[in-house]
Design a protein around this motif. Structure first.
Motif, short mmCIF file in Angstrom:
data_model
loop_
_atom_site.label_atom_id
_atom_site.label_comp_id
_atom_site.label_asym_id
_atom_site.label_seq_id
_atom_site.Cartn_x
_atom_site.Cartn_y
_atom_site.Cartn_z
N ALA A 197 0.86 -1.18 0.00
CA ALA A 197 0.00 0.00 0.00
C ALA A 197 0.90 1.23 0.00
O ALA A 197 1.92 1.24 0.66
CB ALA A 197 -0.88 0.01 1.25
N THR A 198 0.49 2.26 -0.74
CA THR A 198 1.33 3.45 -0.77
C THR A 198 1.20 4.18 0.56
O THR A 198 0.16 4.71 0.88
CB THR A 198 0.88 4.41 -1.87
N PHE A 199 2.24 4.14 1.34
CA PHE A 199 2.23 4.95 2.55
C PHE A 199 3.56 5.67 2.66
O PHE A 199 4.22 5.66 3.69
CB PHE A 199 1.97 4.09 3.80
N GLY A 200 3.96 6.27 1.58
CA GLY A 200 5.20 7.01 1.58
C GLY A 200 4.98 8.36 2.21
O GLY A 200 4.12 9.11 1.80
N ALA A 217 -3.16 2.06 -4.27
CA ALA A 217 -3.52 3.25 -3.51
C ALA A 217 -4.58 2.93 -2.48
O ALA A 217 -4.62 3.51 -1.41
CB ALA A 217 -4.04 4.31 -4.46
N PRO A 243 -6.09 0.87 0.42
CA PRO A 243 -5.60 -0.13 1.37
C PRO A 243 -6.38 -1.43 1.32
O PRO A 243 -5.88 -2.46 1.74
CB PRO A 243 -5.73 0.56 2.72
N VAL A 298 -4.35 8.66 11.18
CA VAL A 298 -4.57 8.31 9.78
C VAL A 298 -3.89 6.98 9.47
O VAL A 298 -4.44 6.11 8.79
CB VAL A 298 -4.02 9.43 8.88
N ILE A 328 -5.73 3.62 8.13
CA ILE A 328 -5.37 2.91 6.90
C ILE A 328 -5.04 1.45 7.22
O ILE A 328 -5.43 0.52 6.50
CB ILE A 328 -4.17 3.59 6.22
#
Lengths: 162, 434, 230
Positions: A31-34, A62, A64, A83, A87
């Motif tokens: 998952a994008t969590f940059g 994108a 989750p 947040v 997610i």
């Protein structure tokens, strides 16, 4: 909920377990969590030189709900922590968390009021990758070790997770 | 309010017959609702942890409110508890895509307070590395901007080319990102012997790859449609919102601090400040691509001018012991230096000890030092009270200020334009939130 | 939370068309040459006689009272010889009252301890004004009281819309209230945060760093995170 939660107690399914764990490990979708600098190195890990697509992971989802692995890449501030937890909760089982970089692992060099000193205060972490930022090769090493851990995990362990 | 057109043939009463021209009557019959949509902070296209609150009328954006603070790290406060030479390590992580600019601005501010001038070799080396960092930053902008528009090949190409620049950084400073290489007084280590060869190789490699980018993007109809006439902001509005950098230059104002308020040796180089009259996202694209060319021009001139000499200022009260080379044991100790401080001179040992543990002191005063980062005016307002730690450092980050213009640029556009607009502003959330 | 647009009021102030009399910001220096520090000082002292000035390291600073800020900034923006269209920066520095220890943890760092003392605590708010057409810049410094309730300044968002985020940050970090700001909320910290982090009486926070063999290190679950490092 994964397969393991549907099984009645005391049933051993070794071959199925091995097959399912193998499939889960080889097609883990992150998952994008940059968040910060580590996100740039994570994107570089997806770039052509250190190709994360070799391991089936170039599809950074994108949403989750479609992801298995949350790579927390970067520093988690106090405002971002709820947040992050939301997610994580939205991801469906089985899920794993890889904490990338020292800021996510322990607060890093920022030992102050603004950051959560380690995301393990907020979500359970399966793999810690130190570095500031960790080289893409280090991230890949962490991912491969996590894959190994997933590949050899049993249903009993995963059922405890949820 | 238009009168609904009558259907040509009679219809039964329980049928609603709508033709194209009478859409307004149907819509007006429904209550006009403003929809508030939240984008982020976790979102694939918001360039990091940026949260946008959009008020939409259908697909049209009526108001955009950026909500920030999701990456606030307290770097400015943390720097007050560290010595001056530890400052670059913290500030470099603000704008993490162009980290050398943060270090440069901080070092220049401290050097201004100290009233010293770094050796020429350090100055020229700094400029070469900075301009390569500008190219790398614009490549990231191009790569992530393309990805947000759906052009994933651009992302791959951009990151692939950037890797070569990171190789150069790694060979000099040891790190690919967040180098902490510039220190007050000069740079941390001397450049390697193959530095010039590496730079030349890069200068050969970049132009054909930039032509590939141009071939891919410049006449691409989708890229054109998504960028042209999107996110218009004129020069006066830019200045009112404090917007500087490529956005201001795309509005036609040739304002570049390297030219108008030269610092750090930039006055010796001949380069142009690319501008565009379009003031939209396409103009910003053109400006940034042209800036890559100008950066290469500066690097070429700087390479020709790179002198030999020290890379750290001569003053022993300030100079971080930097003339250290990699020894045979793999540890970075200069045997000559060690022999001197351990065997020959007690004062040198004490000085080394004090410098390493306490750092140097900076005379009291306040400075504001702006540099031209790839995003705009990056300013460091440093206050010193005469001790070995900064009393207060405030960073005027261009992304923090430029985000305020996102509202006025997005009004009247659609949601998909918001993505393009935020991408063209090039905000880096580490700098926005610090 | 109030939902006002940060740009609604200031947008009305910026002209829809560039004003031809107020020459367009094209190339730096075409409208006029930069004014020297002396010329800037003379022009300001003519209108605002009690302003103190200081030049350090080639930078000019005007020290004004809080009541004069809006007038001075309006003058700097509108006067032809100044033409400061860009507010580059708006920041704060806190100088607390009483004795203030600059160095803590002397025992672990070995750094010398520095103490400063002041009678009156102030938050110094700095405005950096820059002219694009004339290519000069200077700083305006205002000292407001740091006592909660008395720490107020008039806003300049109607003059420079860019001050919006900056003033919110100074409010968030120092507690200075800007009267007339359209949307004065916390910007970097969560909305319900207590305290103003960049003040000197606010601790750095974080966790106690323990070293091996130094003392017992509790696991993250057992650490009391409310303990702060002084």
């Amino acid at each position: 909920m994964g397969l393991e939660n549907k099984l009645p107690n005391g049933v051993l399914l070794t071959n199925l377990e091995r097959f399912v764990s193998y499939s889960r490990s080889t097609s883990m979708w992150p998952a994008t969590f940059g968040l910060a600098c580590c996100a740039i190195e994570m994107m570089a890990a997806g770039g052509p030189r250190h190709d994360i697509g070799r391991f089936g992971m170039e599809v950074f989802r994108a949403s989750p709900r479609q992801a298995d692995l949350m790579i927390v890449a970067g520093r988690v501030s106090q405002k971002m922590a709820p947040v992050l937890r939301r997610i994580y909760d939205q991801m469906s089982d089985p899920k794993w968390v890889l904490s990338m970089g020292v800021c996510a692992t322990s607060g890093g060099m920022f030992n102050n009021y603004a950051l959560v000193q380690g995301v393990d205060h907020v979500v359970p972490v399966d793999m810690y990758v130190p570095g500031c930022p960790p080289r893409p090769e280090m991230l890949l090493d962490g991912i491969l070790k996590l894959r190994e851990q997933v590949r050899t995990s049993t249903f009993a362990e995963l059922a405890d997770q949820s | 309010m238009s009168v609904p057109t009558q259907p040509p043939t009679p219809r039964p009463d329980d049928e609603l017959w709508v033709e194209g021209a009478d859409w307004e009557s149907v819509v007006d019959a429904v209550d006009d609702e403003r929809l508030t949509v939240n984008m982020g902070p976790q979102h694939p296209s918001t360039h990091g942890v940026l949260r946008l609150l959009l008020e939409l009328d259908g697909e049209i954006v009526e108001k955009l409110q950026p909500l920030i603070g999701y990456l606030h790290t307290g770097i400015e406060k943390n720097a007050e508890y560290r010595a001056w030479h530890q400052g670059p390590t913290f500030f470099t992580r603000m704008d993490y895509v162009a980290p050398l600019y943060n270090e440069h601005a901080f070092c220049l501010a401290v050097e201004k307070l100290l009233d010293i001038r770094v050796p020429e070799r350090a100055e020229v080396a700094r400029i070469i590395l900075l301009e390569f960092n500008r190219i790398a930053s614009h490549l990231i902008w191009l790569a992530t901007g393309g990805m947000e528009l759906g052009a994933t090949t651009v992302m791959t190409m951009g990151f692939g080319l950037r890797e070569h620049i990171l190789d150069l950084f790694e060979s000099q400073s040891g790190l690919r990102m967040n180098h902490a290489f510039f220190r007050p007084g000069g740079i941390a280590n001397d450049l390697t012997d193959d530095f010039e060869a590496r730079c030349e190789a890069l200068l050969e490699m970049i132009p054909p790859k930039m032509r590939d980018f141009e071939d891919l993007l410049r006449r691409n109809p989708i890229f054109n449609d998504r960028l042209r006439d999107v996110g218009y902001i004129d020069a006066d509005t830019c200045l009112a919102y404090g917007v500087t950098g490529p956005i201001l230059r795309a509005a036609g104002v040739p304002w570049d601090l390297r030219k108008t308020q030269p610092y750090g040796g930039y006055e010796r180089y001949d380069f142009e400040v690319p501008t565009s009259d379009l003031a939209d996202c396409w103009g910003r694209f053109e400006v940034r691509v042209a800036e890559i060319d100008q950066s290469m021009r500066i690097i070429r001139q700087a390479l020709d001018q790179l002198p030999a000499g020290r890379v750290m200022v001569e003053d022993k009260h300030i100079a971080w012991p930097s003339q250290q080379s990699l020894g045979a044991d793999g540890v970075g100790n200069d045997p000559e230096y060690i022999r001197h401080i351990m065997g020959e001179s007690m004062e040198a040992l004490i000085n080394h000890f004090k410098l390493v543990t306490q750092g140097f002191t900076v005379p009291p005063g306040q400075v504001y030092l702006p540099v031209e980062s790839p995003r705009g005016e990056l300013g460091y307002a440093v206050t010193s009270t005469g001790t070995n730690k900064p009393y207060r450092v405030h960073v005027r980050e261009p992304s923090f200020v430029n985000l305020q213009a996102a509202d006025v640029m997005s009004r009247g556009g659609s949601v998909s334009d918001v993505i393009v607009i935020v991408a063209s502003l090039d905000p880096i959330m580490g700098g926005v939130d610090r | 939370m109030s939902d006002q647009s940060p740009a609604a009021e200031p947008l009305a102030e910026t002209p829809a068309q560039p004003d031809p009399a107020h020459a367009p910001a094209t190339i730096a220096g075409t409208v006029g040459p930069p004014l020297s520090h002396e010329a800037l000082t003379l022009a300001v002292l003519e209108r605002f006689p009690n302003v103190r000035t200081h030049v350090h390291r080639g930078e000019l600073t005007f020290f004004v009272a809080p009541e004069q800020v809006v007038d001075l900034l309006t003058f700097c923006r509108d006067a032809d010889e100044f033409d400061c269209a860009l507010l580059s920066d708006l920041s704060g520095v806190h100088f607390p009252a009483g004795e203030h220890v600059i160095e803590r943890q002397v025992s672990t760092t070995g750094w010398p301890e520095h103490r400063v003392s002041r009678d009156v605590g102030v938050v110094e708010v700095l405005y950096v004004l820059r002219s694009i057409t004339r290519n000069h810049w200077f700083r305006v410094s205002v000292a407001v009281s740091d006592v909660e309730g008395e720490s107020r300044l008039p806003t300049v968002t109607h003059l420079f819309p860019t001050a919006n985020f900056h003033e919110r940050e100074v409010f968030d970090m120092f507690g200075v209230v800007f009267d007339g700001h359209p949307n004065l909320e916390r910007i970097l910290m969560p909305e319900d945060w207590l305290g103003h982090p960049h003040r000197k009486d606010y601790p750095l926070g974080g966790v106690d760093i323990t070293y091996k063999n130094d003392k017992f290190i509790p696991s993250p679950h057992e650490r009391d995170l409310r303990e702060i490092v002084e």
